[in-house]
Design a protein around this motif. Sequence first.
Motif, PDB file in Angstrom:
ATOM      1  N   LYS A   4       7.343   6.859 -44.640  1.00 29.48           N
ATOM      2  CA  LYS A   4       8.457   6.924 -43.703  1.00 29.48           C
ATOM      3  C   LYS A   4       9.798   6.891 -44.431  1.00 29.48           C
ATOM      4  O   LYS A   4      10.672   7.677 -44.175  1.00 29.48           O
ATOM      5  CB  LYS A   4       8.397   5.751 -42.727  1.00 29.48           C
ATOM      6  CG  LYS A   4       7.253   5.815 -41.766  1.00 29.48           C
ATOM      7  CD  LYS A   4       7.343   4.636 -40.835  1.00 29.48           C
ATOM      8  CE  LYS A   4       6.234   4.646 -39.819  1.00 29.48           C
ATOM      9  NZ  LYS A   4       6.333   3.508 -38.911  1.00 29.48           N
ATOM     10  N   ASP A  11      13.321  10.260 -46.519  1.00 31.74           N
ATOM     11  CA  ASP A  11      11.955  10.463 -46.026  1.00 31.74           C
ATOM     12  C   ASP A  11      11.085  11.084 -47.118  1.00 31.74           C
ATOM     13  O   ASP A  11      11.547  11.902 -47.904  1.00 31.74           O
ATOM     14  CB  ASP A  11      11.945  11.384 -44.813  1.00 31.74           C
ATOM     15  CG  ASP A  11      12.539  10.733 -43.575  1.00 31.74           C
ATOM     16  OD1 ASP A  11      12.535   9.491 -43.511  1.00 31.74           O
ATOM     17  OD2 ASP A  11      12.989  11.469 -42.685  1.00 31.74           O
ATOM     18  N   ALA A  13       7.720  13.297 -47.375  1.00 32.34           N
ATOM     19  CA  ALA A  13       6.886  14.130 -46.509  1.00 32.34           C
ATOM     20  C   ALA A  13       5.435  13.659 -46.541  1.00 32.34           C
ATOM     21  O   ALA A  13       4.877  13.424 -47.607  1.00 32.34           O
ATOM     22  CB  ALA A  13       6.973  15.582 -46.941  1.00 32.34           C
ATOM     23  N   HIS A  14       4.850  13.527 -45.369  1.00 32.55           N
ATOM     24  CA  HIS A  14       3.472  13.055 -45.261  1.00 32.55           C
ATOM     25  C   HIS A  14       2.490  13.990 -45.951  1.00 32.55           C
ATOM     26  O   HIS A  14       1.463  13.554 -46.464  1.00 32.55           O
ATOM     27  CB  HIS A  14       3.075  12.861 -43.788  1.00 32.55           C
ATOM     28  CG  HIS A  14       3.006  14.139 -43.009  1.00 32.55           C
ATOM     29  ND1 HIS A  14       1.844  14.847 -42.872  1.00 32.55           N
ATOM     30  CD2 HIS A  14       3.956  14.830 -42.346  1.00 32.55           C
ATOM     31  CE1 HIS A  14       2.076  15.912 -42.142  1.00 32.55           C
ATOM     32  NE2 HIS A  14       3.359  15.927 -41.811  1.00 32.55           N
ATOM     33  N   ASN A  15       2.802  15.275 -46.022  1.00 34.61           N
ATOM     34  CA  ASN A  15       1.893  16.224 -46.661  1.00 34.61           C
ATOM     35  C   ASN A  15       2.002  16.210 -48.185  1.00 34.61           C
ATOM     36  O   ASN A  15       1.296  16.926 -48.871  1.00 34.61           O
ATOM     37  CB  ASN A  15       2.111  17.637 -46.117  1.00 34.61           C
ATOM     38  CG  ASN A  15       3.524  18.130 -46.335  1.00 34.61           C
ATOM     39  OD1 ASN A  15       4.400  17.397 -46.777  1.00 34.61           O
ATOM     40  ND2 ASN A  15       3.751  19.381 -46.002  1.00 34.61           N
ATOM     41  N   GLU A  40       2.222  12.498 -39.923  1.00 35.42           N
ATOM     42  CA  GLU A  40       3.658  12.285 -39.890  1.00 35.42           C
ATOM     43  C   GLU A  40       3.926  10.871 -39.378  1.00 35.42           C
ATOM     44  O   GLU A  40       3.317  10.416 -38.426  1.00 35.42           O
ATOM     45  CB  GLU A  40       4.307  13.309 -38.959  1.00 35.42           C
ATOM     46  CG  GLU A  40       5.791  13.395 -39.081  1.00 35.42           C
ATOM     47  CD  GLU A  40       6.364  14.575 -38.322  1.00 35.42           C
ATOM     48  OE1 GLU A  40       7.548  14.499 -38.002  1.00 35.42           O
ATOM     49  OE2 GLU A  40       5.634  15.533 -38.042  1.00 35.42           O
ATOM     50  N   GLY A  41       4.782  10.138 -40.042  1.00 33.79           N
ATOM     51  CA  GLY A  41       5.057   8.755 -39.675  1.00 33.79           C
ATOM     52  C   GLY A  41       4.248   7.767 -40.490  1.00 33.79           C
ATOM     53  O   GLY A  41       4.409   6.569 -40.345  1.00 33.79           O
TER      54      GLY A  41
END
Length: 59
Positions: A4, A11, A13-15, A40-41
């Motif tokens: 997060k 931020d 990135a979740h990927n 995401e998150g």
Amino acid sequence: MAVKRDETHQDIAHNKVKIHYFHRSDSYHTTEVSNLPVLEGGQIKNPPTGFFDQIETDI
């Protein structure tokens, strides 16, 4: 969670995050590896049973 926000409040990135879960198979005496997708998150999609139990064991 760092996905997060990082220490500079940017931020992540979740990927761009990879989590590999290693589990010992008692029936085959091998180690199985699973890739756990990060949503995401920062949530983990379909975490395996016992994945979040370590903190309870440590306490």
